[in-house]
Design an enzyme around this catalytic site. Structure first.
Site, PDB file in Angstrom:
ATOM      1  N   ASP A  11       3.750   9.222  55.541  1.00 22.15           N
ATOM      2  CA  ASP A  11       5.128   9.183  55.998  1.00 22.15           C
ATOM      3  C   ASP A  11       5.118   9.623  57.439  1.00 22.15           C
ATOM      4  O   ASP A  11       4.458  10.526  57.858  1.00 22.15           O
ATOM      5  CB  ASP A  11       6.520   9.690  55.053  1.00 22.15           C
ATOM      6  CG  ASP A  11       7.649   8.998  55.242  1.00 22.15           C
ATOM      7  OD1 ASP A  11       8.454   9.014  54.220  1.00 22.15           O
ATOM      8  OD2 ASP A  11       7.957   8.318  56.288  1.00 22.15           O
TER       9      ASP A  11
HETATM   10  C1  GLC Z   1      11.114   7.386  57.161  1.00 21.70           C
HETATM   11  C2  GLC Z   1      11.195   7.021  55.875  1.00 21.70           C
HETATM   12  C3  GLC Z   1      10.176   5.895  55.353  1.00 21.70           C
HETATM   13  C4  GLC Z   1       9.860   5.029  56.572  1.00 21.70           C
HETATM   14  C5  GLC Z   1       9.407   5.749  57.604  1.00 21.70           C
HETATM   15  C6  GLC Z   1       8.948   4.791  58.993  1.00 21.70           C
HETATM   16  O1  GLC Z   1      11.043   8.804  57.458  1.00 21.70           O
HETATM   17  O2  GLC Z   1      10.847   8.179  54.851  1.00 21.70           O
HETATM   18  O3  GLC Z   1      10.620   5.399  54.339  1.00 21.70           O
HETATM   19  O4  GLC Z   1       9.196   3.817  56.238  1.00 21.70           O
HETATM   20  O5  GLC Z   1       9.948   6.954  58.034  1.00 21.70           O
HETATM   21  O6  GLC Z   1      10.449   4.587  59.559  1.00 21.70           O
END
Ligand code: GLC
Length: 756
Positions: A277
């Site tokens: 993430d």
């Molecule tokens: C965010 C979220 C994740 C998302 C990623 C990209 O922090 O936790 O669900 O896909 O970053 O935006």
């Protein structure tokens, strides 16, 4: 460019060619594939980039030239431009992967995932995912960071809006439907993309519902309740999985070898790309798990995390780890192989632009078919929570006031909609004006959407907060609304959360409708008791006051582009509500986490008994205000008692459980018949009941239909005391109903006999 593969996958290249490519890549090139950068690195002129984001992230021009993917930009012309420029400079012309959070729509916005789960209709969910992928793919995207498979039981956590609710079985059906809708059977085909099942694993169980907080639950609970939906997405062929921000039992999920290697890779057999993430690898230092960024890189790569999202942890440290022989280059090769394989599965070596097409973008984005589907999905996502004196469907001969901040608000999206255009949304007022007799209809906003909560949102740096009106202006709004309510027979009040009050980083300790709206509700209630509340929210809320004094409540979640049309379709009876709650609606936040499939206790509470020493609160009820699986319709259904084909199930056998369902009302209606089972005694305590199946039946007045469920041994399997998955012989109880609540004392007994 690599030559075309055999005829079976006309859009992909032969594996042998891919292997040659990997062997020919430099280490810098390979490590580049393992970083994901923001679009800004490829949008602005290189000087600005090098002195701006690249300097800030300590990213060299070499890395920008070799990065494997970028996130958060759509628009076919822009992505074609970026890809063209990028591939000119990439030493082997390996195409970029374009990824984005397209969670419940790109331009045509469908109901939020929690609302889609409320349809209890996986086929419809799949169709929405197909339409969403079609719009995203013609806009140049290859991967969407969806579906979120996190099981949720705590409405304080803002991301429940992105989940499929509290039940493992329903969540699994919704997640697999979304993966299949996004990917189809072959993601290299037109209008298909790679899904990304997230966040692995157990993110929905953050302590106290507080965003990014630790997860401290047992391994059995993780395996029994939280893992099934991820596995369903992986078994549906998900091309990607995303790690999670939290720690599990003290170890960050993103560098948790048990979770990512033993469970994800070995047990669940996931061989696709594992992406961190946003910044999660680097954050293991902040967690106090990794000594420093080099240690974080080593820990993540040893857990087979293939892509580092938006930090320079990998690109800044992997080379040194190899030079110092702390890791072997073969680890890098395995990660890069999975990344190249995903690009190949998408057909990007054959066509780096895949479905990007300005003409198709114009043709498909917000096309009438997608709007029709969005309207249908919204209608089926709505849950009728209350309907006293059948005030719904509305009597259009009456004088009706539409009051509340959502009456004419176009913000029917969610915080996860990144590239919509609010002007494309149909408001309630728009839809009412199309069909109501306006001589008997009045519209008043009545109050702002937010007042004090706006400050809370402001301090989180969110810009899109309504500007405060002057006290006089607010007073006038309220007076006009009260006058309208006094002059009308019925008041439809459209209330709810601001769209930025649910979603990521929006944990709330007080989960109620904004107070400024409750003040309006009370003022209107004083002059007119015939109130229908239409509720816009991304999570269960404490609805006690509304529930006590509104005559009807229609839960519409975040309904998306066609929200206004869908709401008026249901309010007028053109369509009947059929949704069921995918998550319990708490009585009070003091109950949270509250969920139907809880474990029994040694001192269960019996409603109405005064026994002191029971598992209960002394100041609030145990039961939620509205239970999982609950939802009213505009008609009435009668269900016969359950008839079983026998009372003993053998390991390879099947028992049939059947009920007769009859529409005893005056209107056509759809009911969701739900099958629940309890394992009465086992090597570990089993929930008081668990959803094991559901079927929707649509019946005309007077019509009846037999609904049959097949009971098989595999439905009775669970994580046993020895950690293995399987069933245990013994007694079970079975219910068939239209909600998880009720019938506690009834249910039908049957036995599982495992003897050969
Ligand atoms: C965010 C979220 C994740 C998302 C990623 C990209 O922090 O936790 O669900 O896909 O970053 O935006």
């Amino acid at each position: 460019m690599l030559q075309a593969a055999n005829e079976r996958e006309e859009n992909t290249v032969e594996i042998s060619k891919l292997r040659e490519l990997l062997n020919d890549m430099s280490l810098t090139e390979k490590i580049g594939q393992m970083v994901q950068l923001r679009e800004t690195f490829y949008q602005d002129d290189i000087e600005h980039v090098l002195t701006g984001p690249a300097k800030e992230m300590n990213i060299s021009p070499e890395i920008i030239k070799n990065a494997g993917s970028i996130l958060s930009v759509d628009g076919t012309e822009e992505l074609i431009r970026i890809q063209k420029n990028y591939m000119k400079n990439q030493p082997h012309h390996i195409p970029l992967l374009f990824m984005m959070d397209v969670i419940h729509g790109l331009k045509t916005i469908f109901p939020i995932p929690l609302g889609q789960a409320a349809t209890f209709e996986p086929k419809l969910v799949k169709r929405c995912a197909e339409a969403m992928a079609k719009e995203a793919s013609v806009s140049g995207l290859h991967v969407t960071f969806a579906p979120m498979a996190d099981l949720v039981r705590d409405a304080r956590w803002g991301r429940v809006m992105e989940s499929a609710g509290e039940d493992p079985y329903l969540s699994s059906r919704v997640v697999e439907a979304m993966v299949k809708g996004i990917q189809g059977d072959d993601m290299s085909q037109s209008y298909k993309m790679s899904a990304c099942v997230k966040h692995f694993a157990g993110y929905g169980a953050v302590t106290a519902g507080r965003e990014y907080n630790s997860v401290d639950i047992g391994e059995r609970a993780l395996k029994e309740y939280h893992f099934p939906a991820y596995k369903a997405g992986i078994d549906a062929g998900a091309g990607m999985v995303m790690t999670a921000f939290h720690t599990i039992d003290g170890i960050p999920a993103t560098t948790n070898s048990w979770l990512l290697k033993d469970i994800l890779r070995d047990q669940m057999k996931f061989d696709g790309v594992l992406i961190s993430d946003f910044g999660a690898i680097q954050e293991t230092v902040v967690h106090g798990y990794s000594e420093d960024m080099e240690d974080a890189a080593q820990k993540a790569i040893s857990c087979d995390v293939d892509i580092d999202m938006m930090t320079n942890t990998y690109v800044g440290h992997l080379q040194k780890l190899i030079e110092n022989k702390i890791i072997d280059e073969s680890c890098i090769d395995e990660c890069v192989w999975r990344i190249l394989m995903l690009k190949n599965k998408l057909g990007l070596f054959e066509n780096p632009y895949k479905d990007a097409d300005p003409e198709k973008e114009k043709q498909y984005l917000l096309c009438s078919d997608h709007r029709k589907l969005a309207r249908q999905a919204a209608i089926k996502s709505f849950v009728l929570l209350k309907n006293e004196k059948n005030i719904l469907p509305l009597d259009l001969k009456k004088k009706i006031a539409f009051i509340g901040p959502y009456t004419n608000s176009r913000q029917m999206n969610s915080s996860w909609v990144l590239s919509d255009d609010c002007n494309t949304y149909v408001t309630i007022e728009d839809a009412v004006r199309e069909i109501f007799d306006l001589s008997r209809t009045v519209f008043e906003k009545g109050c702002q959407l937010l007042k004090n909560e706006a400050d809370l949102l402001r301090n989180t740096g969110i810009e899109d907060i309504p500007k405060e009106l002057s006290e006089e202006a607010q007073k006038k709004m309220c007076e006009d609304a009260i006058w309208a309510a006094e002059e009308s027979d019925i008041v439809v009040m459209s209330l709810g959360e601001h769209f930025m009050q649910s979603g990521e980083a929006t944990s709330r300790g007080v989960i109620e409708i904004p107070e400024v709206q409750m003040e309006l509700f009370r003022a209107v209630r004083k002059v007119n008791k015939n109130i229908v509340v239409v509720l816009f929210n991304g999570r269960p809320l404490d609805l006690r006051e509304i529930s006590e004094s509104a005559q009807a409540i229609l839960e519409v979640w975040r309904p998306g582009t066609e929200g206004g049309h869908a709401i008026v379709d249901v309010l007028t009876g053109k369509e009947s509500p059929s949704g069921k709650l995918p998550m319990s609606f708490l009585y009070s936040v003091g109950q949270v986490p509250v969920y139907y499939n809880e474990l029994p206790t040694g001192r269960p509470y019996k409603e109405g008994t005064l026994q002191r020493f029971q598992s209960k609160y002394i100041d609030i009820p145990n039961k939620p205000l509205y239970p999982f699986g609950y939802g009213l319709t505009y008609t009435d259904f009668e269900m016969s008692t359950v008839e079983m084909s026998g009372d003993t199930l053998h390991e390879t056998g099947t028992l049939l459980a059947r009920v007769m369902v009859k529409n005893t009302g005056k209107r056509m209606g759809t009911e969701t018949i739900q099958l629940y089972i309890r394992d009465i005694a086992a090597s570990v305590v089993r929930p008081v009941k668990e959803l094991k199946g559901f079927q929707k039946v649509s019946l005309k007045p007077g019509e009846k239909k037999e609904v049959v469920f097949e009971i098989k041994e595999e439905m009775l399997q669970f994580i046993r005391a020895d950690g293995t998955k399987g069933s245990e012989a013994g007694k079970f109880k079975l219910w068939i109903g239209n909600s998880s609540a009720g019938q506690e004392e009834t249910g039908v007994d049957f036995f599982l006999n495992l003897s050969k």
